[in-house]
Enzyme design. Structure first.
Site, PDB file in Angstrom:
ATOM      1  N   SER A  55      -3.801   3.350  -5.086  1.00 26.08           N
ATOM      2  CA  SER A  55      -3.809   2.234  -5.927  1.00 26.08           C
ATOM      3  C   SER A  55      -4.162   2.593  -7.242  1.00 26.08           C
ATOM      4  O   SER A  55      -3.685   3.532  -7.826  1.00 26.08           O
ATOM      5  CB  SER A  55      -4.490   0.886  -5.275  1.00 26.08           C
ATOM      6  OG  SER A  55      -4.134  -0.210  -6.104  1.00 26.08           O
ATOM      7  N   ARG A  94     -10.335 -13.436  -6.322  1.00 28.64           N
ATOM      8  CA  ARG A  94     -10.232 -12.615  -4.989  1.00 28.64           C
ATOM      9  C   ARG A  94      -9.035 -13.060  -4.137  1.00 28.64           C
ATOM     10  O   ARG A  94      -8.134 -12.438  -3.652  1.00 28.64           O
ATOM     11  CB  ARG A  94     -11.435 -12.703  -4.109  1.00 28.64           C
ATOM     12  CG  ARG A  94     -11.305 -11.783  -3.013  1.00 28.64           C
ATOM     13  CD  ARG A  94     -11.053 -10.552  -3.354  1.00 28.64           C
ATOM     14  NE  ARG A  94     -11.074  -9.647  -1.782  1.00 28.64           N
ATOM     15  CZ  ARG A  94     -10.585  -8.429  -1.724  1.00 28.64           C
ATOM     16  NH1 ARG A  94     -10.154  -7.577  -2.982  1.00 28.64           N
ATOM     17  NH2 ARG A  94     -10.917  -7.657  -0.668  1.00 28.64           N
ATOM     18  N   ASP A  98       4.912  -2.691   0.352  1.00 26.58           N
ATOM     19  CA  ASP A  98       3.999  -2.908  -0.703  1.00 26.58           C
ATOM     20  C   ASP A  98       4.799  -3.538  -1.768  1.00 26.58           C
ATOM     21  O   ASP A  98       5.528  -2.784  -2.861  1.00 26.58           O
ATOM     22  CB  ASP A  98       3.390  -1.605  -1.127  1.00 26.58           C
ATOM     23  CG  ASP A  98       2.481  -1.624  -2.086  1.00 26.58           C
ATOM     24  OD1 ASP A  98       2.254  -2.691  -2.659  1.00 26.58           O
ATOM     25  OD2 ASP A  98       1.567  -0.495  -2.411  1.00 26.58           O
ATOM     26  N   HIS A 155       0.545  -3.578   0.313  1.00 20.30           N
ATOM     27  CA  HIS A 155      -0.477  -2.750  -0.281  1.00 20.30           C
ATOM     28  C   HIS A 155      -1.385  -2.286   0.377  1.00 20.30           C
ATOM     29  O   HIS A 155      -2.042  -1.185   0.101  1.00 20.30           O
ATOM     30  CB  HIS A 155      -0.688  -3.314  -1.666  1.00 20.30           C
ATOM     31  CG  HIS A 155      -1.286  -2.383  -2.509  1.00 20.30           C
ATOM     32  ND1 HIS A 155      -0.819  -1.400  -3.164  1.00 20.30           N
ATOM     33  CD2 HIS A 155      -2.631  -2.619  -3.370  1.00 20.30           C
ATOM     34  CE1 HIS A 155      -1.433  -0.817  -3.875  1.00 20.30           C
ATOM     35  NE2 HIS A 155      -2.698  -1.496  -3.856  1.00 20.30           N
ATOM     36  N   ASP A 156      -2.111  -3.157   1.182  1.00 19.94           N
ATOM     37  CA  ASP A 156      -3.298  -2.744   2.002  1.00 19.94           C
ATOM     38  C   ASP A 156      -3.068  -1.638   2.720  1.00 19.94           C
ATOM     39  O   ASP A 156      -4.107  -1.030   3.440  1.00 19.94           O
ATOM     40  CB  ASP A 156      -3.828  -3.806   2.800  1.00 19.94           C
ATOM     41  CG  ASP A 156      -4.945  -4.587   1.892  1.00 19.94           C
ATOM     42  OD1 ASP A 156      -5.356  -4.151   0.922  1.00 19.94           O
ATOM     43  OD2 ASP A 156      -5.569  -5.491   2.558  1.00 19.94           O
TER      44      ASP A 156
END
Length: 381
Positions: A152, A222, A319, A352-353
């Site tokens: 990232s 968040r 992602d 994405h994680d």
């Protein structure tokens, strides 16, 4: 053994000489927090720098003695017998300037005014972080890195290393990253920043003096960010349309009814307890500003002509924040310059994680690259 945990502890190094920043400002008498894993070999040819993403830190691997659940944020990737094997490599994790995990940031005292920086902390960029990291490498006596690696925002730093210090990097491992942010990504960052800046407890960034914390804004920031880290498939699989309590709808605009709502609020509450609001603004701005092609009229191939390192690029099929197409852009620019490149696109459902998770295919790609490419070149250095 792969399951073995290293006991580690953070280290701190102060730099008195001013660091010139891209904005035209400078910062002096700053501290960088870092950790190291493994041993630097006699020729100093086995150093691997790990660059962190938005809410991570220098604590990349290992555990802290006496602290439960203190695994480093990339402990699945780095350690004895792991893909980045600390029995072979000397791995360094650095906390970036402006962060809130040990390096000098907005909550620290400005040596020029003796006041807390707060909103006056200078804007920092990916390039500024790389320059600060290079100073740390100098202090550690490391001239050339066997590899620079990150996911990232960390991947952006790895890419920038190859452009700012091409002769100091042999390999760059860029995971789930991009050569710049899309307008959609900048938009998500701006929504998160507005949530923080409009919180009455933010006080223009000087909330420290008021004894407050803009927790409401941090929670929303968040929650917005977390949505973008997950894929639609993962959210549907984990939560679907399940209700939090029973099956009866409460017909309320305020109650937490769906499991996904409960999950996001829980993530927001946790984040607001440990992350600094000014740091969030600084780091998301650094993401927005990163664009090495800008100085070349948007031509990424011309921008990457400076890079001489060999590359491993990894992307993940679901992602959508840093889609595989963004890695393809980097790959094309490197191939245009006849650079050596390996590329893997992992078909994984985690969004994405995925770059933080222990997928056997992903781990295998990284392990193979380090064993066949990085180690082989290290032996001849």
């Amino acid at each position: 053994m792969p399951g073995f945990f290293m006991f580690v502890q953070p280290q701190y190094l102060q730099f008195d000489a001013p660091l010139a920043l891209q904005s035209g400002a400078s910062i002096r008498a700053y501290t960088l927090a870092y950790e190291t894993y493994g041993q630097l070999n006699a020729t100093k040819s086995n150093a691997v720098l790990i660059c962190h993403a938005l809410n991570a830190s220098h604590h990349v691997a290992g555990v802290y003695a006496g602290q439960a659940k203190s695994e480093g944020w990339w402990h699945t990737m780095i350690g004895p017998g792991k893909p980045v094997d600390t029995d072979t490599y000397f791995v360094i994790g650095v906390n970036n300037l402006g962060s809130c995990f040990g390096s000098t940031g907005p909550m620290h005292q400005n040596p020029d005014t003796s006041e807390v920086y707060g909103a006056s902390f200078p804007v920092v960029t990916v390039e500024d972080w790389v320059n600060a990291q290079a100073r740390l490498m100098d202090a550690l006596g490391i001239q050339t890195l066997a590899a620079v690696m990150g996911g990232s925002l960390g991947g952006m730093q790895a890419l920038s290393w190859t452009l700012q210090y091409p002769s100091r990097v042999r390999h760059a491992v860029v995971v789930a990253s991009a050569p710049n942010l899309t307008a959609e990504n900048i938009a998500f960052n701006e929504v998160a920043r507005r949530a923080i800046a409009t919180d009455p407890d933010f006080h223009g960034g000087n909330f420290y003096q008021h004894g407050t914390v803009p927790k409401r804004g941090l929670r929303i920031a968040r929650m917005v960010g977390h949505i973008t880290y997950l894929s639609d498939d993962v959210m549907n699989e984990k939560f679907g349309r399940e209700l939090r309590e029973g099956v009866d709808l409460k017909y309320s605009t305020q109650e937490v009814e769906f499991q996904i709502e409960s999950y996001l609020r829980h993530q927001g509450d946790k984040f607001a307890e440990y992350f600094d609001a000014n740091t969030y603004l600084l780091i998301t701005r650094a993401l927005d500003y990163f664009d090495p092609a800008r100085a070349f009229g948007g031509d990424l191939s011309k921008a990457l002509a400076r890079a001489t390192a060999k590359f491993l690029l990894v992307s993940f099929s679901t992602d959508w924040r840093f889609a595989p197409a963004r890695s393809h852009e980097i790959a094309k620019a490197l191939l245009d310059n006849h650079r050596e490149l390996s590329y893997a696109e992992i078909n994984a459902p985690h969004g994405h994680d995925a770059f933080l998770l222990e997928d056997a295919r992903y781990m295998g790609v990284v392990r193979s690259y380090f064993e066949s490419k990085v180690s082989a070149e290290m032996a001849t250095a």
